[in-house]
Design a protein around this motif. Structure first.
Motif, mmCIF file in Angstrom:
data_model
loop_
_atom_site.group_PDB
_atom_site.id
_atom_site.type_symbol
_atom_site.label_atom_id
_atom_site.label_comp_id
_atom_site.label_asym_id
_atom_site.label_seq_id
_atom_site.Cartn_x
_atom_site.Cartn_y
_atom_site.Cartn_z
ATOM 1 N N GLY A 105 58.916 0.699 31.561
ATOM 2 C CA GLY A 105 57.623 0.882 30.895
ATOM 3 C C GLY A 105 56.615 1.648 31.743
ATOM 4 O O GLY A 105 55.412 1.538 31.537
ATOM 5 N N LEU A 106 57.127 2.421 32.703
ATOM 6 C CA LEU A 106 56.219 3.180 33.577
ATOM 7 C C LEU A 106 56.516 4.676 33.489
ATOM 8 O O LEU A 106 56.842 5.335 34.471
ATOM 9 C CB LEU A 106 56.366 2.708 35.028
ATOM 10 C CG LEU A 106 55.645 1.409 35.384
ATOM 11 C CD1 LEU A 106 56.087 0.898 36.734
ATOM 12 C CD2 LEU A 106 54.128 1.583 35.378
ATOM 13 N N LYS A 107 56.382 5.206 32.275
ATOM 14 C CA LYS A 107 56.688 6.621 32.059
ATOM 15 C C LYS A 107 55.762 7.525 32.890
ATOM 16 O O LYS A 107 56.173 8.577 33.362
ATOM 17 C CB LYS A 107 56.569 6.966 30.568
ATOM 18 C CG LYS A 107 57.144 8.340 30.246
ATOM 19 C CD LYS A 107 57.204 8.619 28.770
ATOM 20 C CE LYS A 107 57.844 9.965 28.491
ATOM 21 N NZ LYS A 107 57.181 11.098 29.136
ATOM 22 N N GLU A 108 54.510 7.063 33.105
ATOM 23 C CA GLU A 108 53.559 7.883 33.885
ATOM 24 C C GLU A 108 54.090 8.120 35.305
ATOM 25 O O GLU A 108 53.980 9.215 35.833
ATOM 26 C CB GLU A 108 52.181 7.203 34.026
ATOM 27 C CG GLU A 108 51.521 6.815 32.729
ATOM 28 C CD GLU A 108 51.617 5.326 32.476
ATOM 29 O OE1 GLU A 108 50.566 4.710 32.208
ATOM 30 O OE2 GLU A 108 52.738 4.784 32.547
ATOM 31 N N ILE A 109 54.666 7.069 35.901
ATOM 32 C CA ILE A 109 55.183 7.196 37.268
ATOM 33 C C ILE A 109 56.418 8.096 37.265
ATOM 34 O O ILE A 109 56.600 8.940 38.145
ATOM 35 C CB ILE A 109 55.526 5.807 37.868
ATOM 36 C CG1 ILE A 109 54.246 4.970 38.024
ATOM 37 C CG2 ILE A 109 56.255 5.929 39.203
ATOM 38 C CD1 ILE A 109 53.263 5.462 39.045
ATOM 39 N N SER A 110 57.243 7.931 36.236
ATOM 40 C CA SER A 110 58.454 8.744 36.119
ATOM 41 C C SER A 110 58.081 10.230 35.954
ATOM 42 O O SER A 110 58.641 11.103 36.611
ATOM 43 C CB SER A 110 59.268 8.209 34.950
ATOM 44 O OG SER A 110 59.844 9.215 34.222
ATOM 45 N N ASP A 111 57.089 10.519 35.098
ATOM 46 C CA ASP A 111 56.634 11.907 34.893
ATOM 47 C C ASP A 111 56.006 12.471 36.166
ATOM 48 O O ASP A 111 56.200 13.634 36.505
ATOM 49 C CB ASP A 111 55.609 11.981 33.753
ATOM 50 C CG ASP A 111 56.251 11.724 32.397
ATOM 51 O OD1 ASP A 111 57.494 11.724 32.325
ATOM 52 O OD2 ASP A 111 55.521 11.500 31.414
ATOM 53 N N PHE A 112 55.242 11.619 36.851
ATOM 54 C CA PHE A 112 54.588 12.049 38.088
ATOM 55 C C PHE A 112 55.633 12.474 39.127
ATOM 56 O O PHE A 112 55.532 13.527 39.741
ATOM 57 C CB PHE A 112 53.707 10.919 38.639
ATOM 58 C CG PHE A 112 53.192 11.175 40.029
ATOM 59 C CD1 PHE A 112 52.193 12.109 40.247
ATOM 60 C CD2 PHE A 112 53.720 10.498 41.121
ATOM 61 C CE1 PHE A 112 51.726 12.373 41.538
ATOM 62 C CE2 PHE A 112 53.259 10.752 42.413
ATOM 63 C CZ PHE A 112 52.256 11.685 42.616
ATOM 64 N N ALA A 113 56.668 11.644 39.298
ATOM 65 C CA ALA A 113 57.715 11.939 40.291
ATOM 66 C C ALA A 113 58.464 13.213 39.920
ATOM 67 O O ALA A 113 58.785 14.041 40.774
ATOM 68 C CB ALA A 113 58.679 10.763 40.393
ATOM 69 N N ARG A 114 58.732 13.369 38.618
ATOM 70 C CA ARG A 114 59.439 14.572 38.140
ATOM 71 C C ARG A 114 58.603 15.823 38.441
ATOM 72 O O ARG A 114 59.105 16.832 38.912
ATOM 73 C CB ARG A 114 59.675 14.443 36.630
ATOM 74 C CG ARG A 114 60.683 15.425 36.079
ATOM 75 C CD ARG A 114 60.917 15.159 34.613
ATOM 76 N NE ARG A 114 61.838 14.079 34.358
ATOM 77 C CZ ARG A 114 63.166 14.167 34.450
ATOM 78 N NH1 ARG A 114 63.707 15.316 34.812
ATOM 79 N NH2 ARG A 114 63.927 13.139 34.198
ATOM 80 N N ASN A 115 57.314 15.691 38.174
ATOM 81 C CA ASN A 115 56.402 16.805 38.404
ATOM 82 C C ASN A 115 56.337 17.152 39.890
ATOM 83 O O ASN A 115 56.361 18.323 40.266
ATOM 84 C CB ASN A 115 55.003 16.423 37.884
ATOM 85 C CG ASN A 115 54.080 17.615 37.841
ATOM 86 O OD1 ASN A 115 54.502 18.734 37.578
ATOM 87 N ND2 ASN A 115 52.820 17.394 38.134
#
Length: 419
Positions: free
Chosen positions: A237-247
């Motif tokens: 449930g932490l898509k923001e962290i996942s997107d941040f790391a990908r970025n």
């Protein structure tokens, strides 16, 4: 006259006693623990009273010396032995973080206790951060519920700015990573942090201490991929962290790519080889043409030592860009890419003061070299320009834009005549 040196008198007799205040007091945290535990047992679950008791005790007890003991008691109820177990031989208290209720409201109230204490005794700041780092290394010695509470509290403290995100380095400990304790704890911590602050604030704190590129280290080497990280945090449930790391990873890849491009240019590799290399990278890393043209522009401009004299730099830039115009042309096949390039040129000329007067000449050169179309230039001029140096650059472009408009009108009337 006697050659013999006169001997200096020596002091003998009784030694003077050291003054009381100069005597090094024996380090004895047990007495300190007794006082704190007793006070906490009396105040009970009233955290307002706890904060007042801690405030008053600082005047009587040596917080500076026993900071670690103090924080151990407030978190775990007593002094912690290496590994995270409580020392058995001493009185402990039930009124501590680990025995509290496991919910955000209670954790926020505890964060307030620490906040007030550290605001009152500023010298505890460093010791508190060291304590949190140590507690994270002890995670395996705590129960799941104790870990959860510590993760929630740490997230709140990070959000409030009571501690720095550099404490996360403890989570990269090999044993914690190997047993899956680190990512599990990080999920709880980030959820708590994001309930207080948005992802931009979290990202800024991570960047400040160089933690933004290290989150992958929460996993063992064989699982340290963007895909694994992304799935783990998205499922939690932490898509923001996942997107941040990908970025972050794609920013890292782009920096590498730009460096490689600069190297190819400074080595004087043929343009067709550079173009082939860039096409390959676009495909491999799924980079958009707009992003790529920005990288190419930066690489082209970084691959040369620019003259510091304004009147000479324009001439140098024109010569240099003429040479690289086929490379720029290869990656401006879309109108949006042309516009991106124009904005990059505007930004560059504004940020590098020697280039302020070169803007119009660069744009005209790239128009003639078929890199920039009249549509892109007119769109930039009419609506899409940046605010940076706007009046200077629009003034420079005025005559050329008028010429473009007239040429457009002439070609339109010629077409009408032909019809």
């Amino acid at each position: 006259m006697s050659n013999q040196r006169q001997q200096k008198p020596t002091l003998t007799g009784q030694r003077f006693k050291t003054r009381k205040r100069d005597e090094k007091e024996r380090f004895d945290p047990s007495q300190f623990q007794e006082s704190i535990v007793q006070g906490l047992n009396q105040t009970g679950t009233d955290l307002e009273a706890v904060a007042k008791f801690l405030d008053a005790s600082g005047a009587k007890l040596d917080y500076r010396r026993y900071a670690e003991t103090l924080f151990d008691i407030l978190v775990a109820g007593g002094m912690l032995a290496p590994g995270g177990t409580l020392s058995d031989d001493m009185t402990c208290t039930e009124f501590c973080l680990f025995k509290a209720q496991e919910d955000m409201e209670t954790m926020q109230a505890y964060a307030q206790v620490f906040n007030k204490l550290i605001r009152r005794y500023k010298y505890l700041e460093k010791g508190f951060e060291e304590e949190i780092k140590k507690l994270l290394l002890f995670l395996k010695g705590f129960t799941e519920s104790e870990r959860n509470k510590l993760a929630m509290l740490t997230g709140i403290l990070l959000a409030n700015g009571n501690i720095s995100a550099s404490i996360l380095s403890s989570l990269f400990n090999e044993n914690l990573v190997k047993e899956g304790v680190s990512p599990c704890f990080a999920v709880k911590l980030f959820k708590s942090w994001l309930s207080e602050k948005d992802i931009n604030s979290v990202a800024a704190s991570l960047r400040k201490v160089g933690m933004d590129n290290r989150l992958m280290e929460l996993f063992p080497a064989n699982k340290r991929s963007c895909e694994h990280f992304s799935k783990y945090f998205t499922d939690a449930g932490l898509k923001e962290i996942s997107d941040f790391a990908r970025n972050q990873q794609s920013i890292g890849a782009r920096k590498e790519l730009q460096k490689e491009l600069e190297d190819l240019m400074s080595r004087g590799e043929p343009l067709k080889d550079i173009i082939a290399y860039v096409r390959e990278e676009i495909k491999k890393n799924n980079i958009s043409e707009q992003t790529m043209i920005g990288l190419i522009w930066s690489s082209v401009m970084s691959s040369v030592e620019w003259n510091k004299k304004e009147e000479l730099v324009t001439e140098q830039a024109i010569k240099h860009l003429k040479q690289y115009s086929p490379l720029l042309k290869a990656f401006t096949s879309q109108g949006l890419s042309e516009l991106t390039l124009l904005l990059k040129i505007q930004e560059y000329c504004y940020d590098n003061i020697h280039f302020m007067k070169a803007f119009q000449k660069i744009v005209v050169l790239l128009y003639k070299a078929d890199v920039l179309s009249e549509e892109a230039i007119l769109k930039w001029y009419n609506e899409a320009h940046l605010a940076k140096g706007k009046s200077v650059f629009l003034e420079q472009m005025k005559k050329f834009v008028e010429w473009l408009k007239n040429a457009e009108e002439e070609s339109e009337s010629e077409e009408e005549d032909a019809d």
